[in-house]
Write a protein that holds these residues in place. Structure first.
Motif, short mmCIF file in Angstrom:
data_model
loop_
_atom_site.label_atom_id
_atom_site.label_comp_id
_atom_site.label_asym_id
_atom_site.label_seq_id
_atom_site.Cartn_x
_atom_site.Cartn_y
_atom_site.Cartn_z
N SER A 1 -2.81 -4.60 -7.42
CA SER A 1 -1.55 -4.23 -6.77
C SER A 1 -1.46 -2.72 -6.61
N CYS A 2 -0.33 -2.25 -6.09
CA CYS A 2 -0.12 -0.82 -5.84
C CYS A 2 1.27 -0.44 -6.33
N GLY A 3 1.46 0.84 -6.61
CA GLY A 3 2.79 1.39 -6.91
C GLY A 3 3.46 0.66 -8.06
N THR A 4 4.73 0.37 -7.88
CA THR A 4 5.50 -0.30 -8.91
C THR A 4 4.92 -1.67 -9.24
N SER A 5 4.40 -2.35 -8.25
CA SER A 5 3.81 -3.68 -8.50
C SER A 5 2.61 -3.57 -9.44
N TYR A 6 1.93 -2.42 -9.40
CA TYR A 6 0.80 -2.20 -10.31
C TYR A 6 1.30 -2.14 -11.75
N LEU B 1 8.00 8.98 1.95
CA LEU B 1 7.63 7.65 1.47
C LEU B 1 8.01 6.58 2.48
N ALA B 2 7.50 5.40 2.28
CA ALA B 2 7.90 4.25 3.10
C ALA B 2 7.88 3.02 2.21
N LYS B 3 8.67 2.05 2.60
CA LYS B 3 8.82 0.86 1.77
C LYS B 3 7.54 0.04 1.71
N SER B 4 6.95 -0.15 2.86
CA SER B 4 5.81 -1.04 2.90
C SER B 4 4.66 -0.28 3.54
N VAL B 5 3.62 -0.02 2.75
CA VAL B 5 2.56 0.87 3.22
C VAL B 5 1.47 0.05 3.90
N THR B 6 1.61 -0.11 5.20
CA THR B 6 0.70 -0.99 5.93
C THR B 6 -0.49 -0.23 6.51
N VAL C 1 -2.70 -11.16 -6.79
CA VAL C 1 -2.22 -9.99 -6.06
C VAL C 1 -0.71 -9.97 -6.19
N ILE C 2 -0.19 -8.85 -6.68
CA ILE C 2 1.28 -8.72 -6.80
C ILE C 2 1.75 -7.77 -5.72
N SER C 3 2.68 -8.22 -4.89
CA SER C 3 3.18 -7.36 -3.82
C SER C 3 4.57 -7.80 -3.40
N GLN C 4 5.53 -6.88 -3.44
CA GLN C 4 6.87 -7.20 -2.97
C GLN C 4 6.81 -7.59 -1.51
N SER C 5 6.26 -6.70 -0.69
CA SER C 5 6.28 -6.89 0.77
C SER C 5 5.28 -7.92 1.25
N GLY C 6 4.19 -8.06 0.49
CA GLY C 6 3.11 -8.95 0.94
C GLY C 6 2.34 -8.37 2.11
N GLU C 7 2.56 -7.09 2.40
CA GLU C 7 1.90 -6.48 3.56
C GLU C 7 1.15 -5.20 3.20
N THR C 8 1.17 -4.76 1.95
CA THR C 8 0.52 -3.49 1.59
C THR C 8 -0.96 -3.55 1.96
N ALA C 9 -1.39 -2.59 2.78
CA ALA C 9 -2.73 -2.66 3.37
C ALA C 9 -3.83 -2.71 2.32
N GLY D 1 15.92 -0.66 -0.39
CA GLY D 1 15.72 0.67 -0.98
C GLY D 1 14.22 0.90 -1.13
N VAL D 2 13.76 2.08 -0.75
CA VAL D 2 12.32 2.33 -0.80
C VAL D 2 11.81 2.24 -2.25
N ALA D 3 12.59 2.76 -3.19
CA ALA D 3 12.18 2.65 -4.60
C ALA D 3 12.45 1.23 -5.08
N SER D 4 11.40 0.61 -5.53
CA SER D 4 11.49 -0.80 -5.90
C SER D 4 12.23 -0.97 -7.24
N THR D 5 13.16 -1.90 -7.30
CA THR D 5 13.91 -2.13 -8.54
C THR D 5 13.96 -3.63 -8.86
N SER E 1 11.85 -8.87 -11.19
CA SER E 1 11.55 -10.24 -10.78
C SER E 1 10.05 -10.53 -10.96
N GLN E 2 9.21 -9.56 -10.65
CA GLN E 2 7.76 -9.75 -10.86
C GLN E 2 7.46 -9.98 -12.34
N LEU E 3 8.18 -9.23 -13.21
CA LEU E 3 7.95 -9.41 -14.65
C LEU E 3 8.33 -10.84 -15.08
C1 G6P Z 1 5.19 1.61 -1.62
C2 G6P Z 1 6.64 1.50 -2.10
C3 G6P Z 1 6.66 1.14 -3.58
C4 G6P Z 1 5.87 -0.13 -3.83
C5 G6P Z 1 4.43 -0.02 -3.30
C6 G6P Z 1 3.70 -1.36 -3.34
O1 G6P Z 1 4.59 2.71 -2.19
O2 G6P Z 1 7.32 2.72 -1.88
O3 G6P Z 1 8.01 0.94 -3.99
O4 G6P Z 1 5.84 -0.40 -5.20
O5 G6P Z 1 4.45 0.41 -1.94
O6 G6P Z 1 4.35 -2.24 -2.46
P1 G6P Z 1 4.27 -3.81 -2.49
O7 G6P Z 1 5.13 -4.25 -1.34
O8 G6P Z 1 2.82 -4.17 -2.30
O9 G6P Z 1 4.78 -4.26 -3.81
#
Ligand code: G6P
Length: 609
Positions: free
Chosen positions: A301-306, A602-607, A347-355, A399-403, A408-410
């Protein structure tokens, strides 16, 4: 990363495009633009936010029932008006909005320049318009010209195109960048994100990679790039409109922090059998037998999901006795990971689209791993490409910062621990205890939310500090990392997360009266160690904010800035201890005048990679 929206129908396109952009702005917000077609093309662009675009349009008449719009997160070329989308070819005939990256754009651009094409912007996206223009010289049909152009592109795209000489038609195409077709009554909407479609329709079609949709206001067709017709199923978006609005909160981030009790209830609903100490995860039923064979798990995963993944490792190793490794997707995809048949990749991902996560998933799949997803956005690429998985059902996170998606992932990881643990050696007693404690968490989070005023007061005291160290041990080490990430991403203050035991190996040198330490010190199996950290920080005059268990007065000997969380099972403490850190970061950022929902760069979903 970037938001795109398109409309074709009988209504005026402009208000729909603007409203859609507003809902997509969290995906990118450095410049924006739109094109509306009504015999003539009307294109308006700005460097800045959607509100700046609206100001620029002002009282101007922008009429037409067909249009495309874009909000940008710059990759190639500075965020200025020229680089803002839509882009067009030399003649102003072909117009497009694009989300993604064209990797071979340099080479394509050089070739097109040699053929006499004149480029207006520095973007990779503009190349596509010129490529289509070039193809149209030998190929009369717009559709065929687009198809041929797409075959020459490598990279990723969610793309909408129109041609002034073929009015009444939008072409949409997708490759590794989300794109949905919303179905109305004699009208169609296209967007990179379901949030933009909610006010208009819930019926959607998810385009797949390598597909093109050709849409007019009567109907649509979906073709592959090999010209085969694709049969598409209509899906229903089950989000409510209020979920994508602030409903009285000053920011989405605050609203989403307060939604955590509900998000957790939604993650648990129908999945816990408390009397039997079991978790029922319908999404994993089809791979149940394969899961029994799993010898090792890799979480990607990436970011907070990591950071959620790191906690997954602690939980699964302790209670399900399975070896777990956690990897940044961006590393996993480029090194040579050892994967065999007994490996499951989650794979843990909020958006399901992180490249990066998507690419890592594909790599793992290719190497023969069983692939599972923990994903919030239904129908997203990762959700569709994993063999099986569990949805968060946390609702849209804007919100861009994941909360709320983090907590919920935990919860999903805790359910998975129960699911796998009970199928292995976990006792009924332990299973029941975990299940009981999971179901008590929503109320316990509410207890913390009720202390918001106190956290606000602490935020006021610390708002002018320039450096923060976040410390935690064992289950609270990943929370120290997440707490520091929250603060730095929304307040632009320097914050570092560290394993508390590592303090003496470096960070201790930073401590003086102007340095703030946020220490996670719940009364768990490593509480005594946290007291040693407190002593050491205090001896050096450092300022301390402590998070500890409700009723623990002892800590007030060291600092008055104490936030209390309820007691729970050690493994679940992070679900609680992260909440005060989210609120602390939020209030410090607000007090410093930062744009909390849209932090700079920053951006919410880094595609994109
Ligand atoms: C971006 C967002 C973060 C998020 C990360 C992973 O950097 O700003 O808040 O944790 O992507 O995103 P994902 O959708 O894969 O959980």
């Amino acid at each position: 990363m970037c938001g795109i929206i398109g409309y074709i129908g009988k209504k005026e396109a402009l208000p729909i495009l603007i409203e859609g952009l507003r809902r997509l702005e969290y995906r990118g917000y450095d410049s924006a633009g739109l094109v509306v077609f009504n015999q003539e093309i009307n294109c308006i662009k700005v460097a800045g936010r959607i509100s700046d675009l609206e100001k620029k349009i002002g009282a101007e008449k922008v009429e037409g029932t067909l249009g495309l719009a874009h909000t940008r997160w710059a990759t190639h070329g500075a965020p200025n008006e020229i680089n803002a989308h839509p882009h067009s070819d030399c003649s102003g005939r072909v117009w497009l909005v694009h989300n993604g990256i064209i990797e071979n754009y340099r080479q394509l651009k050089d070739g097109l320049i040699k053929k006499g094409h004149k480029f207006a912007s520095e973007t990779d996206s503009e190349v596509i318009a010129h490529l289509v223009e070039e193809e149209e010289k030998s190929e009369k049909s717009f559709i065929e010209a687009v198809r041929r152009a797409l075959l020459k592109i490598s990279g990723t795209y969610g793309l909408l195109l129109i041609d002034k000489d073929e009015p009444g038609k939008i072409i949409a195409a997708r490759l590794s960048s989300p794109l949905l077709l919303g179905i109305g009554k004699n009208e169609y909407y296209l967007a990179s994100d379901a949030a933009a479609l909610l006010p208009y329709t819930r019926e959607v079609i998810y385009l797949d990679d390598g597909e093109m949709a050709i849409i007019n206001n009567q109907d649509f067709r979906v073709l592959t790039l090999k010209k085969e017709e694709s049969k598409k199923e209509v899906s229903l978006i089950d989000w409510e409109i209020e979920q994508v609005e602030k409903t009285g909160f000053s920011h989405f981030m605050l609203k989403e922090i307060f939604e955590q009790p509900e998000a957790i209830r939604n993650a648990i609903r129908g999945r816990l059998i408390k009397d039997e100490g079991l978790a029922k995860l319908g999404g994993l039923e089809q791979v149940k037998d394969k899961l029994k064979e799993v010898k090792r798990i890799i979480i990607i995963s990436c970011g907070t999901s990591y950071y959620a993944g790191l906690l997954g490792e602690y939980m699964l190793e302790e209670y399900a006795t399975i070896p777990v490794e956690v990897e940044y997707a961006s590393e996993f995809r480029y090194r040579k990971p050892i994967i065999d048949k007994g490996t499951a990749v989650i794979v843990i991902s909020q958006s399901g689209e992180t490249a990066d996560s998507l690419a890592a998933l594909r790599e793992a799949k290719m190497k023969g791993a069983l692939t599972l997803g923990i994903v919030n956005v239904v129908g997203s690429s990762i959700a569709r490409e994993t063999e099986a998985g569990v949805y968060n059902h946390a609702g849209p996170e804007i919100g861009v910062a994941s909360t709320k998606s983090f907590t919920s992932q935990l919860i999903i990881l805790a359910l998975l621990t129960l699911f796998l643990g009970r199928a292995r050696q976990m006792s009924l007693v332990t299973g029941k205890r975990i299940a009981e404690e999971i179901s008590a968490l929503p109320e316990k989070i509410q207890f913390i939310l009720d202390q918001t005023d106190k956290i606000k007061t602490i935020a006021k005291k610390y708002q002018d500090f320039k450096n923060f160290l976040y410390l935690g041990r064992k289950y609270n080490f990943p929370i120290a990392l997440e707490g520091a990430l929250k603060l730095k991403e929304i307040s632009y203050l320097h914050a570092e997360g560290y394993a508390a035991g590592e303090m003496k190996h470096g960070p201790i040198a930073l401590i003086d009266q102007n340095f703030a330490t946020v220490l996670l010190a719940p009364q768990d199996s490593v509480y005594e160690k946290a007291l040693s950290n407190l002593e050491e920080i205090k001896a050096r005059g450092g300022q301390i904010v402590a998070v500890t268990t409700f009723g623990n007065q002892e800590i007030e000997k060291y600092t008055q800035d104490v936030i209390y969380i309820p007691k729970t099972l050690e493994m679940l403490t992070p679900v609680l201890s992260v909440v005060p850190l989210q609120l602390l970061a939020y209030y410090i950022a607000v007090l410093r005048g930062c744009d909390v929902d849209k932090p700079r760069n920053l951006a919410k979903s880094v595609t994109v990679e």
